[in-house]
Design a protein around this motif. Structure first.
Motif, short mmCIF file in Angstrom:
data_model
loop_
_atom_site.label_atom_id
_atom_site.label_comp_id
_atom_site.label_asym_id
_atom_site.label_seq_id
_atom_site.Cartn_x
_atom_site.Cartn_y
_atom_site.Cartn_z
N UNK A 1 9.38 -3.53 -12.01
CA UNK A 1 8.18 -2.98 -12.63
C UNK A 1 8.21 -1.45 -12.69
N UNK A 2 9.22 -0.85 -12.04
CA UNK A 2 9.32 0.61 -12.02
C UNK A 2 9.73 1.15 -13.38
N UNK A 3 9.06 2.20 -13.81
CA UNK A 3 9.47 2.90 -15.02
C UNK A 3 10.37 4.07 -14.68
N UNK A 4 10.86 4.78 -15.66
CA UNK A 4 11.78 5.90 -15.42
C UNK A 4 11.15 7.07 -14.67
N UNK A 5 9.82 7.14 -14.66
CA UNK A 5 9.13 8.20 -13.92
C UNK A 5 8.31 7.63 -12.77
N UNK A 6 8.64 6.43 -12.32
CA UNK A 6 7.83 5.75 -11.32
C UNK A 6 8.23 6.08 -9.89
N UNK A 7 7.46 5.52 -8.97
CA UNK A 7 7.73 5.67 -7.54
C UNK A 7 7.33 4.38 -6.83
N UNK A 8 7.85 4.20 -5.62
CA UNK A 8 7.49 3.06 -4.78
C UNK A 8 6.70 3.59 -3.59
N UNK A 9 5.60 2.94 -3.28
CA UNK A 9 4.81 3.29 -2.09
C UNK A 9 4.87 2.12 -1.11
N UNK A 10 5.47 2.34 0.05
CA UNK A 10 5.48 1.33 1.11
C UNK A 10 4.29 1.60 2.02
N UNK A 11 3.51 0.57 2.26
CA UNK A 11 2.28 0.70 3.05
C UNK A 11 2.35 -0.29 4.22
N UNK A 12 2.51 0.23 5.42
CA UNK A 12 2.73 -0.62 6.59
C UNK A 12 1.47 -0.69 7.45
N UNK A 13 0.74 -1.78 7.30
CA UNK A 13 -0.47 -2.01 8.10
C UNK A 13 -0.08 -2.74 9.38
N UNK A 14 0.62 -2.05 10.26
CA UNK A 14 1.12 -2.66 11.48
C UNK A 14 0.93 -1.69 12.64
N UNK A 15 1.24 -2.16 13.83
CA UNK A 15 1.23 -1.31 15.01
C UNK A 15 2.48 -0.43 14.97
N UNK A 16 2.31 0.83 14.63
CA UNK A 16 3.50 1.67 14.46
C UNK A 16 4.14 2.05 15.79
N UNK A 17 3.41 1.85 16.90
CA UNK A 17 4.03 2.08 18.20
C UNK A 17 5.00 0.96 18.54
N UNK A 18 4.65 -0.26 18.12
CA UNK A 18 5.49 -1.42 18.42
C UNK A 18 6.60 -1.62 17.39
N UNK B 1 -4.99 -1.38 13.78
CA UNK B 1 -4.25 -2.51 14.32
C UNK B 1 -4.68 -2.72 15.78
N UNK B 2 -5.07 -3.95 16.15
CA UNK B 2 -5.60 -4.15 17.51
C UNK B 2 -4.62 -3.77 18.61
N UNK B 3 -3.32 -4.01 18.39
CA UNK B 3 -2.34 -3.65 19.40
C UNK B 3 -2.28 -2.15 19.63
N UNK B 4 -2.39 -1.38 18.56
CA UNK B 4 -2.34 0.07 18.70
C UNK B 4 -3.61 0.61 19.35
N UNK B 5 -4.74 0.01 19.04
CA UNK B 5 -5.99 0.43 19.69
C UNK B 5 -5.94 0.10 21.19
N UNK B 6 -5.45 -1.08 21.52
CA UNK B 6 -5.34 -1.47 22.93
C UNK B 6 -4.39 -0.54 23.68
#
Length: 534
Positions: free
Chosen positions: A411-428, A112-117
């Motif tokens: 769409x989740x099945x009884x043995x499923x899981x959710x993956x949250x993927x945050x492509x953001x500046x985690x500092x901000x 993320x450009x903000x995090x690199x900066x």
């Protein structure tokens, strides 16, 4: 003792069942003797060049004096802050080591450009940069190195005085770094990235930042003998059996820091186990949780709880009064025990714990998008400033943000899981991590949270190679400013977008449901996003 473990309930049953066979098969002494045949003929060639981590303590000892000498030299020249450019195993271990020691280290494992900066603006005049990569071809690390070189030159600082490289001997990075006059540390090439905590990859940035790395090696050495012995009390065998041999298998491993002095350890374990075991349609998915996690009250039959505590009690305890695994110990000992346990789990699962065959797919898709740079896919719709995209079954059933999230969770099945993927500046936007508990409350299933692209070098392998039970929520953000990359035809903003889009395309092609939400005004959109989970 430097490491203690207690197991109860299903984990205790797994230990009683599996450990005697592991002892009879001489698995512990075989690992220590570098026997590549332990994981079957298909894994033998890879295992033959990936067991060096068992000897990391001895091999790394001579590095300690070199690292301390360089740290003293840097301090004498006014360098008091260390930045680290690295991904996956090159950054996760130093992050845990320095945070646990209370030592400052800026870890740049983002595009993320903000995090690199932000990293570029952290004490540049008094900083040095460790560039950590086995090959040097990792696009994130290469891009980070380029902008730091430019920044140092612009500030009138010779990069050769400030950049330190950690890589494998004979790698392209070693050649280019040596030619540029950079100080180079080479690591044991017979160690994969996620097993490299006690090699130069973990020790150089940590030691330069001020950690007592000699003490860390002492901690690991203190548990080494117990890990090498074919005994029912071997903590590596006990832990490996507890996480991989439950019947039926509990393939979600909820990891909770509960009184331990170690900071962020579950993030390191997450990569080690997910990338090592998530393949051939099987594996163990680590789920990093807090004490308030909804998963703790759902009594999910496929979730095994691990508590990392201050004192796990007796050295090895089999009990039935609870239903969990409890571990405690020094950081160095934890590193080594979990590495042994992970390869033991690989044997029990019937997989090769040293390769990562599905990680490359997302990299290939990213490179394709960076080469062609197509126009962004139009949003299916925009809800309160949040652009909504996704796979057909998810988007086709949605009309607003809340219904899109509901459609994904359906769409989740009884043995499923959710993956949250945050492509953001985690500092901000650190509060985005709070989405995890909100989604888990709605889904009533395990939920992981990963900062992108960091997780691509970690759980990304499990997402594509593990059981096809996951659904994926991507969070992107329109950056306030972009940053070009010297001598590259793309910017950091374009790179992070390509990484998210590339991974989404690979997941979709594998039949995984994906919902992508782009925050066009992140500060304003956060409240809307959390409200959709209410």
């Amino acid at each position: 003792m430097s490491f203690r473990i207690s197991v109860s309930g299903a984990a205790a049953d797994a230990v009683r069942s599996a450990v005697p066979t592991l002892v009879d098969d001489l698995v512990a002494s075989g690992i220590t003797a570098l026997d590549p045949a332990l994981w079957g003929p298909d894994a033998q060639s890879e295992a033959a060049v990936r067991l060096g981590w068992t000897e990391s303590v001895a091999i790394s000892r001579p590095l300690v004096a070199e690292i301390v000498a360089l740290r003293d030299d840097l301090h004498a020249r006014g360098v008091t802050h260390i930045n680290l450019a690295g991904m996956g195993g090159s950054s996760l271990a130093p992050e845990v080591i320095t945070r646990t020691a209370g030592v400052e280290l800026t870890v740049l494992d983002a595009t993320d450009p903000g995090q690199v900066l932000a990293a570029l603006g952290t004490n540049l005049a008094t900083s040095a940069l460790v560039v950590s990569s086995k090959s040097g071809s990792t696009v994130e690390t290469d891009s980070q190195r380029r902008v730091f070189e430019r920044a140092y030159l612009a500030a009138g600082i010779d990069p050769a005085e400030r950049i330190i490289v950690v890589t494998d001997p004979g790698s392209p990075l070693e050649a280019s770094a040596t030619a540029a006059g950079y100080r180079v540390f080479t690591a044991d090439p017979n160690v994969g990235g996620r097993y490299s905590a006690l090699t130069a990859f973990g020790l150089v940035p940590s030691g330069l930042a001020g950690v007592d790395i000699g003490a860390l090696l002492d901690e690991a050495e203190a548990v080494s003998l117990s890990l090498a012995v074919d005994s029912p009390e071997n903590p590596g065998l006990v832990l490996g059996a507890a996480i991989a041999a439950t019947v039926p298998r509990r393939d979600k491993l909820a990891i909770l820091a509960d009184g331990t002095h170690i900071v962020g350890f579950a993030d390191w374990v997450e990569q080690l186990i997910a990338e090592s075991t998530g393949k051939l349609g099987r594996g163990i998915l680590p789920v990093v949780i807090e004490a308030t996690a909804p998963e703790l009250t759902e009594a999910l039959p496929d979730v095994q709880l691990v508590r990392v505590v201050a004192d796990a009690g007796t050295e090895i305890l089999l009990g039935d009064d609870t239903d969990e695994i409890r571990v405690s110990g020094t950081l160095g000992a934890q590193f080594l025990v979990w590495e042994y346990a992970t390869v033991v789990a690989g044997r029990l699962l019937g997989i090769n714990p040293f390769d990562q065959p599905d990680v490359e797919s997302a990299k290939i898709a990213t490179r394709g998008l960076l080469d062609s740079r197509p126009a962004p896919e139009p949003a299916a719709f925009i809800s309160d400033g949040i652009e909504v995209r996704g796979t057909a079954h998810v988007i086709g059933a949605a009309s607003d943000l809340a219904s899109a999230i509901d459609a994904l969770l359906e769409e989740l099945g009884p043995d499923g899981y959710v993956a949250i993927q945050a492509y953001v500046n985690r500092l901000a936007l650190p509060e985005l991590a709070g989405l995890r508990d909100g989604v888990a409350t709605l889904a009533k299933r395990p939920v992981t949270f990963g900062w992108g692209p960091r997780f691509l070098h970690s759980t990304g392998q499990f997402h594509k190679g593990g059981p096809a039970t996951g659904v994926f929520l991507q969070i992107l953000a329109t950056p306030a400013e972009d940053l070009d990359i010297p001598e590259r035809p793309f910017t950091f903003g374009e790179l992070v977008q390509a990484q998210a889009s590339g991974d989404a395309s690979v997941l979709a092609a594998a039949g995984r449901p994906v919902l992508t939400l782009t925050l066009t005004d992140p500060a304003a959109n956060l409240a809307t996003l959390f409200a959709a989970l209410a």
